[in-house]
Design a protein around this motif. Structure first.
Motif, short mmCIF file in Angstrom:
data_model
loop_
_atom_site.label_atom_id
_atom_site.label_comp_id
_atom_site.label_asym_id
_atom_site.label_seq_id
_atom_site.Cartn_x
_atom_site.Cartn_y
_atom_site.Cartn_z
N LEU A 142 0.87 -1.12 0.06
CA LEU A 142 0.10 -0.04 -0.01
C LEU A 142 1.00 1.33 -0.05
CD1 LEU A 142 -2.91 -0.90 2.58
CD2 LEU A 142 -3.09 -1.09 -0.22
N GLY A 143 2.06 0.98 0.63
CA GLY A 143 2.89 2.27 0.57
C GLY A 143 3.43 2.56 -0.92
N LEU A 144 3.40 1.65 -1.84
CA LEU A 144 3.68 1.79 -3.31
C LEU A 144 2.55 2.47 -3.89
CD1 LEU A 144 5.10 -1.75 -4.49
CD2 LEU A 144 6.24 0.13 -4.06
N VAL A 145 1.52 2.40 -3.23
CA VAL A 145 0.25 3.26 -3.76
C VAL A 145 0.68 4.65 -3.44
CG1 VAL A 145 -2.20 3.70 -3.95
CG2 VAL A 145 -1.35 1.47 -3.82
N GLN A 146 0.93 5.04 -2.31
CA GLN A 146 1.15 6.22 -1.85
C GLN A 146 2.48 6.74 -2.56
OE1 GLN A 146 -0.71 7.59 0.12
NE2 GLN A 146 0.10 9.39 1.55
N ALA A 147 3.44 6.09 -3.03
CA ALA A 147 4.57 6.60 -3.70
C ALA A 147 4.07 6.82 -5.19
CB ALA A 147 5.76 5.26 -3.86
N LEU A 189 -7.22 5.34 0.55
CA LEU A 189 -5.86 4.54 0.89
C LEU A 189 -6.02 4.69 2.33
CD1 LEU A 189 -3.46 3.14 0.08
CD2 LEU A 189 -2.30 5.16 -0.24
N LEU A 190 -5.95 5.92 3.00
CA LEU A 190 -5.74 5.81 4.50
C LEU A 190 -6.88 5.17 5.03
CD1 LEU A 190 -4.54 9.65 4.68
CD2 LEU A 190 -3.27 7.35 5.23
N ALA A 191 -7.90 5.12 4.68
CA ALA A 191 -9.16 4.40 5.30
C ALA A 191 -8.86 3.06 5.30
CB ALA A 191 -10.40 4.90 4.65
N LEU A 192 -8.32 2.64 4.09
CA LEU A 192 -8.06 0.99 4.20
C LEU A 192 -6.82 0.56 5.07
CD1 LEU A 192 -8.46 -1.65 2.70
CD2 LEU A 192 -6.88 -0.77 0.90
N LEU A 193 -5.91 1.67 4.99
CA LEU A 193 -4.90 1.13 5.91
C LEU A 193 -5.38 1.20 7.48
CD1 LEU A 193 -1.55 3.13 4.54
CD2 LEU A 193 -1.62 0.71 5.28
N ALA A 194 -5.88 2.18 7.79
CA ALA A 194 -6.83 2.33 8.91
C ALA A 194 -7.42 1.18 9.60
CB ALA A 194 -7.36 3.80 9.25
N ILE A 236 6.04 3.97 7.06
CA ILE A 236 6.50 3.00 5.87
C ILE A 236 5.90 4.07 4.86
CG2 ILE A 236 6.14 1.19 4.85
CD1 ILE A 236 6.43 -0.32 7.15
N THR A 237 4.44 4.27 4.62
CA THR A 237 3.86 4.78 3.54
C THR A 237 4.45 6.24 3.31
OG1 THR A 237 1.93 5.41 5.10
CG2 THR A 237 1.86 3.41 3.91
N TRP A 238 4.78 6.98 4.27
CA TRP A 238 5.07 8.28 3.95
C TRP A 238 6.46 8.37 3.48
CZ3 TRP A 238 0.40 8.75 4.74
CH2 TRP A 238 -0.33 9.76 4.52
N MET A 239 7.52 7.32 4.12
CA MET A 239 8.69 7.25 3.63
C MET A 239 8.85 7.05 1.97
SD MET A 239 10.75 6.48 7.02
CE MET A 239 12.32 6.66 6.27
N MET A 240 7.91 6.04 1.77
CA MET A 240 7.92 5.67 0.58
C MET A 240 7.23 6.72 -0.59
SD MET A 240 6.54 1.63 0.68
CE MET A 240 6.97 1.09 -1.01
N ALA A 297 -0.32 -3.37 -6.72
CA ALA A 297 0.13 -3.18 -5.16
C ALA A 297 -1.30 -3.62 -4.43
CB ALA A 297 0.53 -1.89 -4.68
N VAL A 298 -2.34 -3.27 -4.81
CA VAL A 298 -3.74 -3.18 -4.01
C VAL A 298 -4.40 -4.63 -4.20
CG1 VAL A 298 -4.04 -0.82 -3.88
CG2 VAL A 298 -5.02 -2.19 -5.73
N ARG A 299 -4.02 -5.29 -5.18
CA ARG A 299 -4.53 -6.56 -5.67
C ARG A 299 -4.81 -7.56 -4.46
NH1 ARG A 299 -2.67 -10.62 -10.51
NH2 ARG A 299 -4.69 -12.14 -10.19
#
Length: 459
Positions: free
Chosen positions: A29-34, A143-148, A162-166, A208-210
């Motif tokens: 999911l961090g790849l999606v943020q990237a 995306l954030l809701a899914l992570l949460a 992880i997601t923000w650094m990515m 990534a989300v698959r």
């Protein structure tokens, strides 16, 4: 046989079972943020430079265009609610990202229109930036809701890191690669590079989300009522005292965070005699500090998150207080420049900014799962809208405050000191608010007996 490390049920450091996403899922999911960051950096940085330098437009034009996409993100609660009730957050993540890629390409074509006339350029650019704001809001909020809703509480601070650094890594990699691809520069080449970046980012996000939403949900997700109408869901969030308090905290802290964005490099040039190259490297020093601050929060959350549920809130408090100290030092430095360790001061500011920001995102993910209804998307949308408003106002407020201070006193040093002092005050107020934020519960409170769990929504 399912991998025991990355499957839906794993053993934590205490030996207890851990539900939710594994570390590999979080990285995916961090790849999606990237991917989001990769597209946005072209529209917010590269295109701005083209409009100002290559086309010679007034800086206010790209400034207003960027402001438009922040203003549109006030709609984040709408997209959050739709992902709550749409049976699939993945659809909104990918749909928003596809729209972002297409609208980013449309924005990249605006220089061709601006060459014909400024009116024609604005007719292309304004709708493009409106759609960019919609795409960021729909994809980022979902995306954030899914992570949460899929990440175990003790892992959320590290997941946010992880997601923000990515995302930052995606911005850096995109800047380097597209920098080479844009040589020699031409408007058609900018369009082609932006379109290719959007296509690659979308493919990466699809992979990534698959399958992530097919992972078993956290037990707490089945104990909440299905969300109702948009109005009822928004009312439910606003009646939550902690949600209101956190909304105010997000607004004030992000306003303090963003107010110095447009005046820091001019400060380095006017007060410390730095060249453009030196002031740009100063920005790199700040971002290096931010990455270190984020890493400290992430590692601490990974090591101690289960034993100390308040660890994210503690980092918010110390990060905001430390940011206030760093900004107060900058205000003081204006009167003694250039005899001041500016590099160290800016590194400290970045360190504290990074720590508080990523800890705030981790706390946001924890608080999104609180309450009696399945409306994590709405909660993320409300806080995302508060952040967007702050970012839209921050840069403008900083420049206006500096100009007013310079006009009133006739002294650059006093004007800079006033702005940095104002930011320090905002961070101190944010610290006080952060101390009032309750430690998020590790498990939801039981529902009143008169309620029965509703049908499973998109959690």
């Amino acid at each position: 046989m399912r991998n025991p490390l990355f499957g839906p049920h794993r053993r934590g450091s205490s030996g207890r079972r851990t539900d939710g996403l594994g570390w590999l899922d979080i990285v995916r999911l961090g790849l999606v943020q990237a991917s989001l960051g990769a597209i946005v950096v072209l529209t917010n940085s590269t295109l701005n430079r083209v409009l100002i330098v290559e086309l010679g437009l007034a800086a206010v034009i790209p400034g207003l265009l960027v402001g438009i996409h922040y203003a549109v993100q006030i709609s984040r609660p709408v997209w959050g609610h739709r992902s709550d009730t749409g049976n699939s957050r993945q659809r909104w993540i990918l749909g928003g990202l596809a729209l972002l890629g297409l609208s980013g390409t449309l924005a990249a074509s605006s220089p061709l229109a601006f060459e014909q006339s400024q009116a024609l350029g604005l007719m292309v650019a304004i709708p493009a930036y409106i759609l960019i704001g919609v795409g960021i809001g729909a994809s980022g909020t979902s995306l954030l809701a899914l992570l949460a809703t899929r990440t175990a509480p003790e892992r959320r601070a590290t997941a946010a890191t992880i997601t923000w650094m990515m995302m930052i890594a995606g911005i850096v990699v995109t800047s380097i690669v597209t920098g080479f691809l844009l040589e020699p520069y031409s408007h058609p080449r900018l369009i082609a590079v932006t379109a290719a970046t959007g296509a690659v980012a979308f493919i990466i996000a699809c992979l990534a989300v698959r399958g992530v939403e097919r992972k078993p949900a956290l037990p707490e997700a089945t104990q909440r009522l299905a969300t109702a109408s948009f109005r009822d869901s928004l009312t439910d969030v606003w009646q939550d005292r902690q949600a209101r308090l956190f909304t105010l905290f997000v607004f004030l802290s992000m306003l303090a965070y963003s107010t110095q964005d447009l005046i820091l490099e001019p400060f380095a040039g006017l007060m410390f005699g730095m060249t453009p190259g030196q002031s740009t490297r100063l920005s790199g020093t700040q971002h290096a500090g931010m990455l270190l601050g984020m890493a400290i929060v992430g590692i601490s959350g990974w090591l101690y998150g289960r034993r100390n549920p308040a660890i994210a809130r503690n980092f918010i408090i110390w990060g905001c207080a430390g940011s206030a100290v760093a900004l107060a030092a900058l205000a003081l430095s204006a009167s003694v420049a250039p005899a001041w360790p500016l590099q160290a001061n800016i590194f400290l500011l970045g360190l504290m900014n990074g720590a508080f920001a990523v800890a705030a995102i981790g706390t946001m993910m924890q608080l999104a799962g609180q309450g009696t209804r399945k409306n994590a998307g709405m909660r993320m949308g409300v806080w995302g809208a508060a952040q967007a408003i702050s970012f839209g106002l921050g840069g403008l407020l900083g420049t206006v405050a500096f100009d007013l201070g310079r006009w009133a006193t006739g002294l650059d040093a006093t004007a800079f000191a006033m702005v940095f002092g104002f930011e320090a005050l905002l961070f101190l107020l944010s610290t006080v608010l952060a101390m009032r934020i309750a430690t998020p519960r590790s498990s939801p409170q039981p529902l009143p007996e008169r309620f029965a769990p509703g049908p499973v929504a998109a959690e």
